[in-house]
Write an enzyme that holds these catalytic residues in place. Structure first.
Site, PDB file in Angstrom:
ATOM      1  N   CYS B 415       0.795  -1.215   0.000  1.00  0.00           N
ATOM      2  CA  CYS B 415       0.000   0.000   0.000  1.00  0.00           C
ATOM      3  C   CYS B 415       0.832   1.272   0.000  1.00  0.00           C
ATOM      4  CB  CYS B 415      -0.967  -0.009   1.168  1.00  0.00           C
ATOM      5  SG  CYS B 415      -0.173  -0.344   2.744  1.00  0.00           S
ATOM      6  N   HIS B 458      -2.737   0.402   6.815  1.00  0.00           N
ATOM      7  CA  HIS B 458      -2.887   0.649   5.380  1.00  0.00           C
ATOM      8  C   HIS B 458      -2.474   2.087   5.098  1.00  0.00           C
ATOM      9  CE1 HIS B 458      -4.269  -0.309   1.464  1.00  0.00           C
ATOM     10  NE2 HIS B 458      -5.308   0.507   1.472  1.00  0.00           N
ATOM     11  N   ASP B 474      -7.785   4.879  -3.406  1.00  0.00           N
ATOM     12  CA  ASP B 474      -6.926   3.833  -2.856  1.00  0.00           C
ATOM     13  C   ASP B 474      -6.275   3.085  -4.010  1.00  0.00           C
ATOM     14  OD1 ASP B 474      -5.611   1.912  -1.505  1.00  0.00           O
ATOM     15  OD2 ASP B 474      -7.361   1.163  -0.396  1.00  0.00           O
TER      16      ASP B 474
END
Lengths: 308, 677
Positions: B415, B458, B474
Site C-alpha cells: 500500500c 494501510h 486507494d
C-alpha cells in the site's frame, strides 16, 4: 493386664463387703488417684471392714487410729523418747507410719489432733524436733465420721474437708445382701484369710497409669461447664476441686478398664468429689452440697448444644 | 559472616517465601535484560544454599560490588536509571539482593511487602486479563508467605497458609469491587511514559516503503470499535489516523503544520455533510503516539483532542494507556470544495526534483486526460491495474529514485508504495494530494464489535478536486482489490503474508475450532479492556448513571462511604453474633441429630445424661436396635472422648486417618438408623 489387677482387687474386696461395688470402685479410684478418703456413715455400716479389706487386697500394711477428744498429735505422729543407752532422743514412729491408715471418728478429736493428721496427709511426711520422717508410699488415709451424733464433736472445717479427694457414704445394704450377711460366714474371719492381689510396686504402676488416661477436650469442656455451673449456683468448686475432679475421673476410668475418660466417669465421681466442696459442705449432713451436685448432674448438658 | 538471629525466619515459611519471590518476578522476565534473570537465579540459588546451611551470607564487600555492577548494568542497558523500565529493573535487582540480607524475621517481612510492590509494577506494562489473573494468584501466594511467617514454628504448613491467604483474599474481593466501582477516577497528574517494546508496532511519523511491511504481519490489537446502530460496509472502513504531506524524495512525513497545529479546527463553510450519521466508540490500545483513528468525516468532542486541517484528530498527550472515545461519522461528505488556501495548495503540490521517469509519465497521462483530474486519476489506476504490478508484503529494496525504481523496475510493493507513487504522480502535475496512513478494514467479531489489528494497517491517497473537495483514492485497490474487500490475508498472492512468530494468531487460522476458541478469548479480553482497564472517569459516570441520577463526585464518595459503612456494619454484626455463640463440634451436631431421631420416637435424652447412660436407656426402649445404638455410641465415644481425638498431640498420620474413617462411619451409621414399627 493392669486393668485386670484392678478388677481382681475389686472382686476380692467385693467378696468381703457385699453389695457395695460402687463404693469399692470409688474407694479404689480414690487410692489410685493418690487421694484420701472420707467415709461418712452411721456406725456398723462396714466402714472399718472396707478399710481393712482394701488393705488386705492391696497388700498394704494397715493401722487404725481411734480418734478421741483427749488425743494429742504425738499419739498420731510418734514421739521422741530419751534413750538412756545412747544418751540421745530417739523418735518412735506413731501409727501414721503405715501405708493405709484408718482414722476412725475423726471428728471426735480436737482440732489440734485433726490438724496433725491432715498436715501429714498433705505433706506425706512428719516433722518432729527438726527432723523429717517420710511416710511410706503409697500412703492412704481413710477417715470416718459419724454424721448423726454431733454432741462433743469438732466438725472438720471446710478447708480441711478439702484435703479429702472423696467423701462417700456406704448406706444400708439391700435386703438380699443383708440376708447373705446373716447366713454367710463371719466377715471378720474372711478378712483374716484375704490374700493380696497386687504388691506395692504394681500399685505404684497403676497410680502412674492414671496420669496417662486420655482426657479429651470434649470431656474437659463438660467438666468446665460443670464447674462453671457450680460457681453460678453457689460458692462453687475451687480450682483444686476441679483438679480433684479430673484426677478422680481419670482414676475411675482406669478402674472401669478404659483408656480414656467419658462423661459418665465424671458424673460418678462428681458427688463424692464435689459434694463436700461446694457450699453447704460445712453442714455435716452434707445435704446442701449434695443438692448442688444433683442439680449439676441434671442440668449441665453432656453434649454441648450451644448452637441449637 | 556471623549473624545474630534474634527472630530467625521460620524455615518452613522461608521456602514458601522463595517460591513467592520467583513467582512475583516471573512476568517481568521477558522485559528485563537477559543477564538480569540469571542474576536473580544466582541470588535465589545462593539463598537456598544458605537455607541448606551449605554456604554463608555474602559479606559487605560482595554485596556492595554486586550492587554497583548491576547499577552499571542497568544504566548500560537502558541508558538511564530513571523511567519506568529501568526503575523496575533496579527495583527487581534490589528486591532479589534483599534475599541475601534476609537474616531476621523483619527482613522477611520487608521482602513480603516488596513482593506486593513488585507484583503491582507489572501493571505498568501489562493490563491484560491473563496477566491480571496471574497477578492475583501471586498476591495470594505472597499473602500466604506472610501468613506462613506468622504461624507458630511447630504448626506451620504451607497448605494451611495458602488456605488462610485464599480466604483473606476472597474476603477482600467485595471491598475491591466497591472501591473499583465507586472511587472517583482522577486522571494522574504525572504521565509515566512507558514505551517498552511496543513502540515498534503502530504507524509512525514518517512512512518510507518498507515500514508498513513489518507492521502488516503483526496480529496485535490496534483498536476495537463498537458501533451503536448501523454498521458500515467493509469497503468503507478507512480508519484515518495520520496524513503525510511532506516528501523528501524517499520518505513521506507528517507536515510540520499538522504537528504544530494550533487547533483552529475546521471551518464549517468548507464542510458539507450528507447521509446518515454513524455512531461508534473506539477503544484504542496504547500507541504512544498522539493521533486517534476515525472514519471520515468524524466529529469528536473530547478535551485535549483537536482536529487539524487534514481532518485527523490529534491528542495533546500520547495515548499511553487504553483510551476510548465516542465518534459520530458521516461517510458522505465533502471538504473544502470551494477551494484551497493558496499556502495549502503550494504545500500539497510541492515535490523535490527527483524521479524523472515518473514525472515524464505523469505529464504524458495528464496531457491525455486533457486537464480532467478524475480522468487522470483513473488512467493511473488503470495503469496500475493492467501492467503487471504485484501486491506483496516482501518487496525488494528500492535504490535511487524510489518512485522510478518502483513504477518502472520492480513493480512489487504494498500500500505505501502505491499510495506514495500515486500522490507523487498527482503532485507532479499540480494536483494537491497527500498520503493518508491508518487502518483499513477490520474483523467483525460474533459479539458485534469490530477488531482492528496491526496487520490492517494501510496507506492510501487523498486528492483534491475542484468543486468536489477532497476525494479518497486507494491505488492499492487497483492492484489488489481483495486487500480492500477482505483484508491483507487474501490480498497477497505469494506467501509473504505469513508468520514471524511461532505463536502468531495467524497460525491455524483456517481451523474452525482454533478460530472459535480464539474468538472467545478475544471476546473476553475485549470485555476486560472495555469494562475494567478502560473504566475511566467517563465510563464510570456512564455506568453509574444507569442507577443514579446526576452522578457527582460528592455522591460517589457518599455512596462509597455508605457501602463501606454497610460492610463494617455487617462485619460488626457477624463478629457480635459469632462471639455470642460457641460453635458446635460437627460430631456433636451429628450426635444431636441422632438424639433427635430418637426423640421423634418418643425417647428424649436428658441434658445431663451421658451418652452411654442414654444408650442403655435407648437399648431398653428399642431392643431390636441394640447393635446399631451401641455402635453409634461407641463411635461417638471413640471420636469425642477417645485418645484418637484431634487434640492428642502424640497422634500420627495413621491415627488421623483412622479418626476420619470413624467420622465417616458415624455419619453413615446415624444416617442409616431406621426405626421399624
Amino acid at each position: 493386664m493392669t486393668s485386670n489387677h484392678v478388677a481382681e482387687v475389686i472382686a476380692e474386696i467385693g467378696n468381703v463387703l457385699l453389695g457395695k461395688e460402687e463404693q469399692i470402685k470409688l474407694c479404689v479410684a480414690c487410692l489410685l488417684a493418690k487421694g484420701h478418703l472420707l467415709i461418712e456413715d452411721l456406725p456398723g455400716m462396714g466402714k472399718t471392714t472396707l478399710a481393712h479389706a482394701l488393705a488386705g487386697a492391696l497388700g498394704l500394711n494397715y493401722q487404725r487410729i481411734q480418734f478421741t477428744s483427749d488425743m494429742l498429735p504425738s499419739d498420731i505422729l510418734g514421739v521422741s523418747i530419751f534413750n538412756s543407752e545412747t544418751a540421745a532422743f530417739e523418735f518412735r514412729k506413731g501409727p501414721i507410719f503405715s501405708q493405709l491408715v484408718l482414722a476412725d471418728e475423726i471428728n471426735r478429736a480436737t482440732p489440734k489432733a485433726q490438724s496433725a493428721l491432715l498436715e501429714a496427709m498433705e505433706e506425706r511426711q512428719v516433722t518432729q524436733d527438726g527432723d523429717c520422717y517420710v511416710l511410706p508410699a503409697p500412703f492412704f488415709v481413710i477417715a470416718t465420721q459419724n454424721p448423726s451424733e454431733q454432741m462433743g464433736t469438732y466438725p472438720l472445717p471446710e478447708s480441711q474437708l478439702d484435703r479429702f479427694l472423696m467423701r462417700i457414704h456406704l448406706g444400708y445394704p439391700d435386703p438380699a445382701v443383708e440376708r447373705e450377711l446373716i447366713v454367710g460366714i463371719d466377715r471378720r474371719q474372711l478378712l483374716k484369710s484375704m490374700k493380696s492381689v497386687v504388691d506395692s510396686e504394681q500399685l505404684a504402676k497403676l497410680q502412674q497409669e492414671v496420669a496417662s488416661i486420655h482426657l479429651s477436650s470434649a470431656v474437659i469442656d463438660y467438666i468446665q461447664r460443670l464447674v462453671g455451673f457450680s460457681r453460678r449456683e453457689s460458692v462453687g468448686l475451687s480450682p483444686r476441686g476441679t483438679l480433684a475432679l479430673v484426677a478422680a475421673a481419670k482414676a475411675y476410668a482406669l478402674v472401669e478398664g478404659r483408656s480414656h475418660v467419658i462423661p459418665e466417669d465424671v458424673q460418678v465421681v462428681l458427688g463424692p468429689v464435689a459434694g463436700h466442696r461446694v457450699q453447704g459442705a460445712q453442714d455435716i449432713t452434707g445435704h446442701a452440697g449434695v443438692n448442688v451436685v444433683q442439680k449439676m448432674l441434671a442440668e449441665v448438658d453432656v453434649v454441648d448444644r450451644a448452637l441449637l | 559472616m556471623k549473624v545474630r538471629a534474634i527472630y530467625p525466619i521460620p524455615r518452613n515459611s522461608l521456602v514458601l517465601l522463595l517460591v513467592t519471590v520467583l513467582l512475583a518476578l516471573l512476568p517481568h522476565v521477558g522485559r528485563l535484560p537477559v543477564w538480569l534473570p540469571i542474576v536473580i537465579c544466582l541470588v535465589v540459588g545462593w539463598r537456598v544454599q544458605v537455607f541448606r546451611e551449605r554456604v554463608s551470607f555474602p559479606g559487605k564487600v560482595v554485596r556492595l560490588v554486586a550492587v554497583l555492577i548491576s547499577f552499571g548494568g542497568v544504566f548500560a542497558y537502558y541508558g538511564t536509571v530513571l523511567g519506568a523500565e529501568a526503575g523496575v529493573a533496579l527495583l527487581i535487582l534490589a528486591y532479589s539482593y534483599k534475599l541475601l540480607e534476609m537474616y531476621k524475621e523483619r527482613d522477611a517481612f520487608l521482602v513480603v511487602i516488596l513482593s506486593y510492590f513488585v507484583v503491582a509494577t507489572n501493571y505498568l506494562f501489562d493490563t491484560s486479563l491473563f496477566s491480571t489473573l496471574y497477578t492475583l494468584f501471586v498476591v495470594v501466594v505472597v499473602t500466604a508467605s506472610l501468613v506462613g511467617m506468622n504461624q507458630s514454628r511447630e504448626g506451620s504448613s504451607p497448605f494451611r497458609a495458602l488456605r488462610v491467604a485464599l480466604v483473606l483474599s476472597a474476603q477482600s474481593v467485595p471491598l475491591m469491587i466497591i472501591l473499583f466501582i465507586f472511587v472517583p477516577r482522577i486522571a494522574p497528574v504525572w504521565n509515566l511514559n512507558v514505551q517498552g517494546g511496543q513502540a515498534q508496532t503502530g504507524l509512525s511519523d514518517s512512512i518510507s516503503p518498507g515500514d508498513i511491511s513489518s507492521l502488516s504481519r503483526s496480529a496485535e490489537l490496534a483498536f476495537t470499535v463498537e458501533f451503536k446502530g448501523g454498521k458500515p460496509e467493509h469497503k468503507d472502513l478507512y480508519w484515518r489516523g495520520v496524513t503525510y504531506s511532506d516528501f523528501d524524495g524517499r520518505t513521506w512525513r507528517r507536515g510540520l503544520r499538522e504537528s504544530f497545529n494550533n487547533g483552529v479546527g475546521v471551518l464549517s463553510r468548507d464542510l458539507v455533510r450528507r447521509g446518515e450519521e454513524l455512531r461508534y466508540r473506539v477503544i484504542m490500545e496504547p500507541t504512544y503516539r498522539r493521533w486517534l483513528f476515525t472514519l471520515p468525516f468524524a466529529s469528536l468532542k473530547l478535551s485535549g483532542v483537536k482536529q487539524v486541517d487534514s481532518l485527523v484528530y490529534v491528542r495533546d498527550e500520547a495515548v499511553s494507556t487504553l483510551f476510548s472515545y465516542d465518534v459520530v461519522s458521516h461517510l458522505e461528505y465533502s471538504y473544502q470544495p470551494g477551494g484551497l488556501p493558496e499556502r495549502e495548495r503550494v504545500r500539497l503540490t510541492s515535490l523535490p526534483v527527483t524521479d524523472p521517469r515518473t514525472t515524464d509519465r505523469a505529464n504524458e497521462l495528464w496531457a491525455a486526460a486533457r486537464g480532467d483530474v478524475s480522468v487522470y486519476a483513473n488512467a493511473i489506476l488503470k495503469w496500475f491495474n493492467r501492467e503487471p504490478f504485484v501486491y506483496t508484503l516482501n518487496p525488494p529494496e528500492l535504490r535511487g529514485d524510489i518512485n522510478d525504481a518502483f513504477l518502472f523496475d520492480s513493480r512489487q510493493g504494498f500500500c505505501a508504495h502505491y499510495a506514495g507513487a500515486f500522490v507523487f504522480l498527482m503532485r507532479s502535475v499540480g494536483i494537491p494530494a497527500r498520503v493518508v496512513g491508518g487502518y483499513q478494514g477490520g474483523d467483525f467479531h460474533e459479539a458485534g464489535y469490530l477488531v482492528v489489528r496491526q496487520y490492517h494497517a494501510h496507506a492510501w491517497a487523498e486528492i483534491w478536486i475542484e468543486s468536489k473537495g477532497w476525494v479518497r483514492v486507494d491505488p492499492t485497490a487497483a492492484v489488489a482489490p481483495e486487500r480492500v474487500m477482505s483484508g491483507p490475508e487474501g490480498a497477497t498472492t505469494d506467501d509473504s503474508f505469513s508468520l514471524n512468530s511461532p505463536l502468531s494468531p495467524l497460525l491455524f487460522r483456517n481451523i474452525p475450532f482454533v478460530r472459535d476458541i480464539r474468538s472467545k478469548i478475544e471476546y473476553v479480553n475485549y470485555l476486560w479492556s472495555k469494562w475494567v482497564v478502560g473504566y475511566s472517569n467517563k465510563t464510570q459516570m456512564e455506568f453509574l448513571s444507569r442507577w443514579i441520577d446526576g452522578v457527582t463526585p460528592q455522591k460517589m464518595v457518599f455512596i462509597l462511604l455508605v457501602c463501606l459503612g454497610l460492610v463494617m456494619l455487617l462485619l460488626a454484626i457477624y463478629i457480635l453474633v459469632e462471639r455470642g455463640r460457641a460453635r458446635v463440634d460437627p460430631i456433636d451436631a451429628l450426635y444431636l441429630s441422632f438424639c433427635l431421631k430418637l426423640e421423634r420416637q418418643g425417647l428424649v435424652r436428658e441434658g445431663g445424661e451421658g451418652v452411654w447412660t442414654f444408650c442403655a436407656r435407648a437399648c431398653l426402649a428399642f431392643p431390636q436396635l441394640e447393635g446399631e445404638l451401641k455402635a453409634i455410641t461407641s463411635l461417638y465415644d471413640a471420636i469425642r472422648y477417645g485418645d484418637l481425638s484431634q487434640e492428642n498431640k502424640e497422634n500420627n498420620r495413621s491415627d488421623d486417618a483412622t479418626l476420619s474413617n470413624l467420622k465417616i462411619e458415624l455419619r453413615q451409621a446415624v444416617k442409616t438408623l431406621k426405626f421399624v414399627r
